[in-house]
Structure formats: C-alpha cells, structure tokens
Write a protein that holds these residues in place. Structure first.
Motif, PDB file in Angstrom:
ATOM      1  N   VAL A 110       0.844  -1.204   0.000  1.00  0.00           N
ATOM      2  CA  VAL A 110       0.000   0.000   0.000  1.00  0.00           C
ATOM      3  C   VAL A 110       0.877   1.250   0.000  1.00  0.00           C
ATOM      4  O   VAL A 110       0.611   2.218  -0.731  1.00  0.00           O
ATOM      5  CB  VAL A 110      -0.942  -0.012   1.222  1.00  0.00           C
ATOM      6  CG1 VAL A 110      -1.577   1.355   1.415  1.00  0.00           C
ATOM      7  CG2 VAL A 110      -2.031  -1.054   1.033  1.00  0.00           C
ATOM      8  N   CYS A 111       1.939   1.245   0.785  1.00  0.00           N
ATOM      9  CA  CYS A 111       2.849   2.398   0.807  1.00  0.00           C
ATOM     10  C   CYS A 111       3.480   2.617  -0.564  1.00  0.00           C
ATOM     11  O   CYS A 111       3.588   3.759  -1.031  1.00  0.00           O
ATOM     12  CB  CYS A 111       3.927   2.178   1.855  1.00  0.00           C
ATOM     13  SG  CYS A 111       3.318   2.175   3.562  1.00  0.00           S
ATOM     14  N   LEU A 112       3.891   1.544  -1.223  1.00  0.00           N
ATOM     15  CA  LEU A 112       4.478   1.685  -2.559  1.00  0.00           C
ATOM     16  C   LEU A 112       3.466   2.251  -3.545  1.00  0.00           C
ATOM     17  O   LEU A 112       3.792   3.101  -4.378  1.00  0.00           O
ATOM     18  CB  LEU A 112       4.989   0.329  -3.041  1.00  0.00           C
ATOM     19  CG  LEU A 112       6.214  -0.244  -2.316  1.00  0.00           C
ATOM     20  CD1 LEU A 112       6.556  -1.620  -2.874  1.00  0.00           C
ATOM     21  CD2 LEU A 112       7.401   0.689  -2.450  1.00  0.00           C
ATOM     22  N   MET A 113       2.223   1.783  -3.466  1.00  0.00           N
ATOM     23  CA  MET A 113       1.202   2.277  -4.391  1.00  0.00           C
ATOM     24  C   MET A 113       0.934   3.765  -4.173  1.00  0.00           C
ATOM     25  O   MET A 113       0.809   4.538  -5.130  1.00  0.00           O
ATOM     26  CB  MET A 113      -0.089   1.479  -4.211  1.00  0.00           C
ATOM     27  CG  MET A 113      -1.209   1.895  -5.152  1.00  0.00           C
ATOM     28  SD  MET A 113      -2.834   1.464  -4.506  1.00  0.00           S
ATOM     29  CE  MET A 113      -2.952   2.508  -3.073  1.00  0.00           C
ATOM     30  N   VAL A 114       0.845   4.184  -2.911  1.00  0.00           N
ATOM     31  CA  VAL A 114       0.582   5.594  -2.620  1.00  0.00           C
ATOM     32  C   VAL A 114       1.753   6.464  -3.082  1.00  0.00           C
ATOM     33  O   VAL A 114       1.554   7.556  -3.625  1.00  0.00           O
ATOM     34  CB  VAL A 114       0.307   5.773  -1.114  1.00  0.00           C
ATOM     35  CG1 VAL A 114       0.215   7.250  -0.762  1.00  0.00           C
ATOM     36  CG2 VAL A 114      -0.978   5.062  -0.730  1.00  0.00           C
TER      37      VAL A 114
END
Length: 839
Positions: free
Chosen positions: A395-399
């Motif tokens: 999720v952090c990578l996507m954001v």
C-alpha cells in the motif's frame, strides 16, 4: 590494371591532425558534433531504463541484506499505526503524550500476556488429555492402512501392466564362473567370523542443557521482539518529528507529500482495523462451532484461527489443520471430522465472499493480482514476517507511485483502478479487431437502456480518439478496423434498443456527416439518440459540399439539420455548408455539432459568423438544443425531485433539529462563506427542503450570468423554489451527493423551467444528515461556469456538511427551546401538471 577513376584522379591525403599532438582539428570536431548529439539523445531512453533497472536492483538488494534491521523497523511502524489512535484518544482526554504512550504499550503487553496465559492453560489441559485418544488414533490408522492395502479399482490394470513390462524387459542371463571360485571352494580355509553390529546410544541431555538449547532457539525471536518494542515506543513518542522528517525527505510540494502520507496512513489504518474485525468475526464463530461439535480446546483453536488470518493465504490453511487432526483423534467415528471440515469450509466461504468484500471494500486500493505478487515478493525477501506485512508495505508503494510522477508506474501496476478508462478500452479493442469484445464492453455500459448516456460519455470519446490518431499514428488497417467496428457497434445498439418510430411520421431532423467517416458515425449516434428521445431523426453520410450534393438532399418536412464535424478547424467547410443549406432550404434550422471545437467557436458572435442557429459539443447538449429548436417534447423532459418514502419522519426531524431556528442562520452563513472560499466558487448556500419548497437559509456570494455590471446578480433568496424543481430535492430524495458539471448539458436539468435564465452551470450538493440519518437539506456549491470536482473534493464537501450538522446539534442543545421560524417569502408552489414526470 588501372585503378578506378575516382581513385586515380584523387591525390592521396594526409590525415587531418593538429600541429603538435596529432588530435583532430576543431573543424572536424564541429562537423561531428551534431551526429554525436543525436546519438546521445537517441540513447536517453535506454540510459533511463538502465538507470531504473540498476536502482531497482540496488533497492531490492538493500531490502534483502538489510532485513535484520528493516524488518523490526517495518513491523514497529505497522504496530504504531494500530496503537497511535489509542494514544491520540488518551491525549484528547488530557493525558500528556509520554504517559499516554507508556500506558498504551503496557496495556498492549498486558493483553498479550493475559491471552498467552489463557492459551497456555488451554494447551496444558489439551496435552494432558491427548494420551487418552491413542486408541482412537491407532484404530483409525489401522483401518486406513487396511483400506489402502486392499484391492483398488485400478489394481488389475496395474498388475497386467507390470507383468507385460517384466516379460518385455526379461533377457537371457548367461552365468560365467568367477575366477578363483573353484579353488576357494576346494581349499580347506576356514570361513571368517561374522561381523557384530555396534549400536551407539547417546546420553540424554540434562535439564540444564535442555534449558540452554531452548534459550538459544528463543534468543533470536526475543531479541527481535525487544527491538520492535523499543522502535514502537520511539515511533509513538516522536510521531510528529518523524512526520516532519519524512516530509523533508520527500521534498518538492508540501501539498503532495502531505497528501501521500495522509492517504497511506488512512489506508493502512483502515486496512488493519478491518483486518481485526474480520479476524474476530471469524475466530468467534469458529470457537463456538467447535465447542458445539465437541472438539476439545475450542477457544484455543478459535484464537489460533483469528491470529493466523493475519498471514495471507497460508495462515487459514495452517490454522485449519489443528482442529481437524484433533477431531480425527477424539472421535472413534468420522462424524466429528466431517462436521469440523464443514464448519471451516462454511466460515471460509462466508468470510471470503461476504464479510471481507463488505468490510474491506477499497480500503487498500490494491488489485487481487498485486496482492498475490506482493505476498510472494515480500515472502522471498523477508520470510514469514514479510508475508504478514506484504499488504501494508505494498500500500505504501502504491501511494508513493500515485503522488510521485516518476514512480507513477507503481500505481498502475499495483492499484485496483482500471488501467484504461472505458472509451480507451473500447478503442483498443477496435484497433485489435476484437469487435465482439468491444460490443460486449459497450453493452455493459448501457444501464437501463441509457443509450444517450453511452453515446455522450463513451461513444463520442472513442470517435475523438480515432480522429486524433487518424493522421499521426494510425495505419490504414487501424482506421479501417475502427470504422467497421463502430458501425457494427451502432448497429448492435440500434438492434438492442430500437427507436420508437411512429408509423407515417416523417423525420423532423437529419444528421449529416461533415467531411470524414467519423463525422458520419457521430451523426448516426446522434440520430439514434434523438429518436430514442422521441424526436425522429435520420442519419446521412458525409459528402463534398457541392450544389449537386445539396440538391440531392430531401429535406422536405425537416425542421432541423445537424452537421457533424470532428475537425478542429471546421470554419470554412461549416460556413460554406450552412450558407448553401440556408439558400436551398431557407426555413430549416442548422445546428453544428463541433465535437472538437476550440472555445472561440462557441460564442454567439462565432455562431452568427458561421451562419448556424446553434453550436453543440456533446450529444446530450445536441439533444437538448435540437429539441428546443424543433419544439419536440423529450421523452424524459426533465427529472423532477421525488419525495423519499419516510418523508413525514424526515420533516418531523427537520422541525426538531434547530435548522429552522433563526439563530442557525449565523452558523449557516459562516459555513457557506468557508465553502465558497475553499472551493473557489462564486456562491455557496445551505438549503432546507420543506414539504413543498426549497428554502435557502444561508448563502454567501452571488451569481452573475453575464459580464454586464448593470445586470442583476443572482442571490441566495432568488433560489428558493418549489421542491419538485429544485436540484437539492434530488439530493434529499437519493440521500447522496449530487455533482452536475454542466447543468445546461444535463438532460435531467437542462429543461427545468426554474433553472432556465438563471445562468447556473455548475452544481454540487452534499446531504445534511441528522444523527438519525434523515437528510434535511444540502450544503451546495454553485457557479456560472462548467467545472468538475475530484473525488477528494467531493469527500471534503461531505465532511464540511457533516461538521455543519455536528455544530448545529451542539448549538441546538445550548439554545434549549426552539424559536419558531419566520415565514419565508418564497415562490408559490408550481403547477407541474404540464411537466412530464421522470422516467
């Protein structure tokens, strides 16, 4: 043999070198500079790709080799997301941050300790009972062994195959005597004594040695747990400082970095919260079900199932093994095993297909494929702990990819949003000559027979892309595929949604393609959309604007002609066409469909210079304009605001809310002023929906339909109107936010008599809900120019409406008895008998 002429007539030259060092002259370097620059420019994409690959390799290597430090740190951040809301709640109660952090950490450790003691008691009780089940285990294993050794359905086939194989592989064996065998046999030597087997028995370790071994095994997990605990405390204590440092490291725009961290925090917190709820909703029924079946240690296995569901994919399978094996050992028969398996399957089906989609929704924003790939990737890097943290890390990578342009590919690869919008998907299928799939995608978008909406939002956009690519990247084969495919798509739409033609009624409108094939396709879409709305129209193909072409048109009885153009510069052709049509058919109205028109062609002066009666840029706008010119009554007219089912209860809640109290006007005015400033709109207002009217109770700003300073502006009091005609009434009826980018081009409101002449083009209204869920009115934004709101802006408007209702509730509690509201001088209730009700 003489040399070639070119060589024979050319004298030999010395290489061009410098006077001293033998370097090329400056003239030679200047002549090579352009080619060298071009070569370097051509290598830029390859160099960027290589640099990206090297960077990715370095990052992955750092994650792998630095896992001993990064894993505890990542786990500490994850636990920090879980515990920080509790710390913030204690801070709101007046407790300083440091004591609040210590208290929350101690409570978490205490909860873990109590759970460990309870589960340890369950384990000890279960281990004491296990020897009593040995006979059942031996009996069942013997039975299974007997069944496995018995004849099976394929035993005969296997024996036949083995016999055939032995016969084929059998070869004659010739025995040769070994050298020295006879002599050895005849000699009288005595046989050697057989060797004796020696068995080494290890000495059992002492209790001290066993303790040391257990300590060695547990030292690494305990050390990791200690490091994680220290990191969690530091993160909770210095949350704001860490946030500031991350903002500084991110660099660039503060808005972008703040939005990225807020979105990542919200998504991860929501995911973890929902994960806890889902696991609890799975573990409790598991424990109750196992207890009802009679499996020992039901509470233990329910807790194990809840905890193991934090491990994606593998955890549920591991947790299911323990109760199944125990049921196998406890019950002499097979009923307990079957009931246990059935319970686990039922809970998995319910959790995976109902509870998780309902609770999770789009909390993570990750696609199913990216979740599986992320689980594999992080497990390969960090092992089981990486599997547990795979979703939050991804999720952090996507954001980051969503808010950092250079890493936008991460959002495309990992996000759940479609990589291509609907028009692009259909256009790509047409380019690939996959007409059937393009038609299937188009049919899925036509909801409730709304062909006009599909043509307006998707069909016209596909044609825009085709016209844009016509002379740039599209080959002749691509153009042919697109034209043939869209023709088939329109034919399919006309077959599935036929026009309600009246027998013997001539066409009132003719739609003509201006120049290209895509112009004709847009004319066909418009003719179908008009006919579906009750205005009978016929399409006509494109042709050269000549006297013969105009004379060949049969426009007898036709009231309006629509000329379709995708060209960005259609002035010359459109002006010539309009002039010839007006000369040949002087009573016919002409509307230009300029689907790619620049803004300067949409003004009144430009329309007059073209000789047309109107210019439209969308099919929805064309339907409204042509119906107005021809005097046709549209099938839907305009959509009236309906009343919700429980409108009596809603009106009672409106009276008791304090919203009608005159003292609430100050609160409404302050909120509308803030909304107008935040969203940069000329006007915002708070409207309350009474039994038959829309009453504006608070407003800020004004609307001016024209640039003339002498024209009367439109104020909030001017927007009180009958409930059936109000746009806010639709918000109350549907109990959800309504955004209309352009009122004049929306079939639901373009023909609304209460809005015509007011110059209103943009509307966005969020519902005002009381604690009981009743929608009392709206907080809405108004503008005289078309515009749009992003999803985040819609959420902000809804949050401001919610804050307004909370402030109203607090104020009403302080006011005590409500003051009767003064009568609002609004317009009388309209007679809507002549209006066509909404479909």
């Amino acid at each position: 043999m003489s040399p070639p002429t070119s060589m024979a007539n050319t004298p030999a030259r010395e290489p061009s070198v410098g006077p001293e060092h033998g370097a090329p002259t400056s003239a030679a370097l200047d002549s090579n500079a352009p080619s060298t620059t071009l070569a370097l420019v051509s290598l830029v994409p390859e160099l960027r790709t290589m640099a990206g690959a090297v960077t990715a390799a370095v990052v992955i290597g750092a994650l792998y080799f630095g896992r001993d430090i990064l894993m505890p740190l990542a786990l500490a951040f994850l636990l920090g997301f879980v515990l920080d809301p509790l710390v913030m709640r204690l801070k709101r109660l007046g407790l300083p941050r440091a004591p609040a952090v210590i208290l929350v950490v101690l409570l978490a450790l205490g909860a873990i300790g109590v759970a460990g003691l309870l589960l340890g008691n369950q384990v000890s009780t279960l281990s004491a009972e296990l020897p009593t089940y040995q006979n059942n285990i031996k009996t069942k294993l013997s039975d299974l062994r007997a069944r496995a050794s018995g004849p099976g359905m394929f035993d005969g086939v296997i024996k036949t195959f083995d016999t055939f194989k032995k016969e084929v592989e059998q070869t004659p064996q010739v025995a040769f005597p070994r050298a020295g065998a006879r002599g050895a046999a005849g000699s009288g030597a005595s046989e050697p004594a057989p060797a004796q087997a020696v068995q080494l028995v290890e000495k059992a370790p002492s209790s001290f040695q066993q303790g040391i071994s257990l300590l060695e095994v547990a030292s690494a997990p305990l050390a990791t747990a200690g490091i994680v605990l220290v990191f969690v405390v530091l993160i909770l204590l210095d949350r704001l400082d860490l946030r500031d440092r991350l903002v500084r490291l991110w660099g660039g725009s503060l808005h972008r970095s703040t939005d990225a961290m807020d979105e990542a925090g919200q998504r991860i917190s929501k995911y973890l919260t929902m994960q806890l709820v889902v696991n609890f909703s799975y573990g409790v029924p598991m424990a109750l079900g196992l207890w009802g079946i009679g499996v020992p240690g039901a509470i233990l296995w329910g807790a194990v199932a809840a905890v193991m569901r934090f491990v994606p994919y593998v955890g549920p399978m591991i947790s299911a093994v323990f109760p199944i094996v125990l049921a196998f050992a406890v019950d002499p028969g097979w009923s307990m095993v079957l009931w246990t398996v059935g319970l686990i399957i039922a809970l998995e089906m319910l959790s995976n297909n109902v509870i998780e989609p309902w609770l999770y929704g789009a909390s993570t924003g990750l696609s199913a494929m990216s979740l599986m790939v992320a689980a594999t990737f992080w497990t390969a890097l960090w092992g089981p702990l990486g599997l547990i943290m795979s979703t939050p890390l991804t999720v952090c990578l996507m954001v980051i990819g969503r808010h950092l342009p250079r890493l936008r590919f991460l959002d495309v690869l990992l996000g759940s949003q479609p990589a291509l919008d609907s028009p692009t998907r259909i256009y790509q299928r047409l380019i690939a000559d996959d007409v059937e799939e393009a038609i299937e995608l188009a049919s899925d978008q036509v909801v409730d027979g709304n062909v006009l909406g599909f043509y307006n939002e998707t069909g016209l956009q596909v044609l825009r892309m085709a016209s844009s690519d016509h002379a740039s990247v599209a080959r002749a084969e691509h153009r042919h595929r697109v034209v043939i495919g869209i023709e088939a798509l329109i034919d399919e739409m006309r077959e599935l949604h036929p026009e309600p033609h009246a027998a013997g009624v001539p066409a009132a409108v003719v739609c003509i393609g201006g120049k290209w094939e895509v112009d004709t396709l847009a004319a066909r879409m418009l003719a179908h959309a008009l006919s579906m709305q009750g205005c009978i129209a016929l399409p006509h193909g494109a042709g050269a604007v000549t006297a013969d072409f105009i004379a060949g048109l049969d426009l007898s009885g036709v009231q309006c002609v629509c000329l379709s153009y995708f060209s960005p510069d259609p002035q010359v052709s459109a002006r010539h066409f309009c002039r010839r049509l007006k000369r040949r058919w002087p009573g016919t109205r002409v509307v230009l469909g300029l689907w790619n028109a620049p803004p300067e062609l949409l003004g009144e002066e430009a329309i007059r210079s073209l000789g047309a009666d109107g210019v439209v840029t969308s099919i929805g706008e064309a339907v409204v304009a042509i119906s107005a010119l021809t005097g046709a009554q549209l099938a839907e007219g305009f959509m009236q605001a309906a009343s919700p089912e429980a409108d009596v209860d809603r009106l009672r809640a409106l009276r008791a809310s304090g919203a009608l109290d005159p003292r609430a006007k100050e609160l409404f005015d302050a909120t509308t002023q803030r909304a107008a400033d935040v969203f940069d709109v000329p006007m915002a207002m708070v409207s309350l929906i009474e039994e038959s009217t829309q009453e504006v109770r608070g407003a800020y700003g004004q609307l001016r339909a024209s640039d003339d300073p002498d024209s009367a502006p439109l104020r909030g009091d001017d927007l009180s109107m009958p409930r059936e005609l109000s746009m806010c009434g639709h918000v109350v009826a549907n109990a959800q936010t309504l955004v209309v980018p352009d009122v004049s081009r929306d079939l639901r409101f373009a023909g609304n008599p209460a809005l015509q002449g007011k110059g209103l083009r943009f509307y966005a209204g969020a519902p005002l809900r009381d604690p009981g869920g009743h929608v009392l009115g709206t907080l809405c934004l108004l503008d005289v120019e078309p515009r749009a709101l992003s999803q985040s802006e819609v959420r902000l408007l809804e949050a401001m409406a919610k804050d307004l209702m909370q402030a109203l509730q607090t104020s009403a509690a302080q006011w005590g008895e409500m003051v009767p509201a003064p009568a609002v001088a609004g317009p009388p209730s309209a007679t809507v008998g002549q209006l066509v009700p909404s479909a």
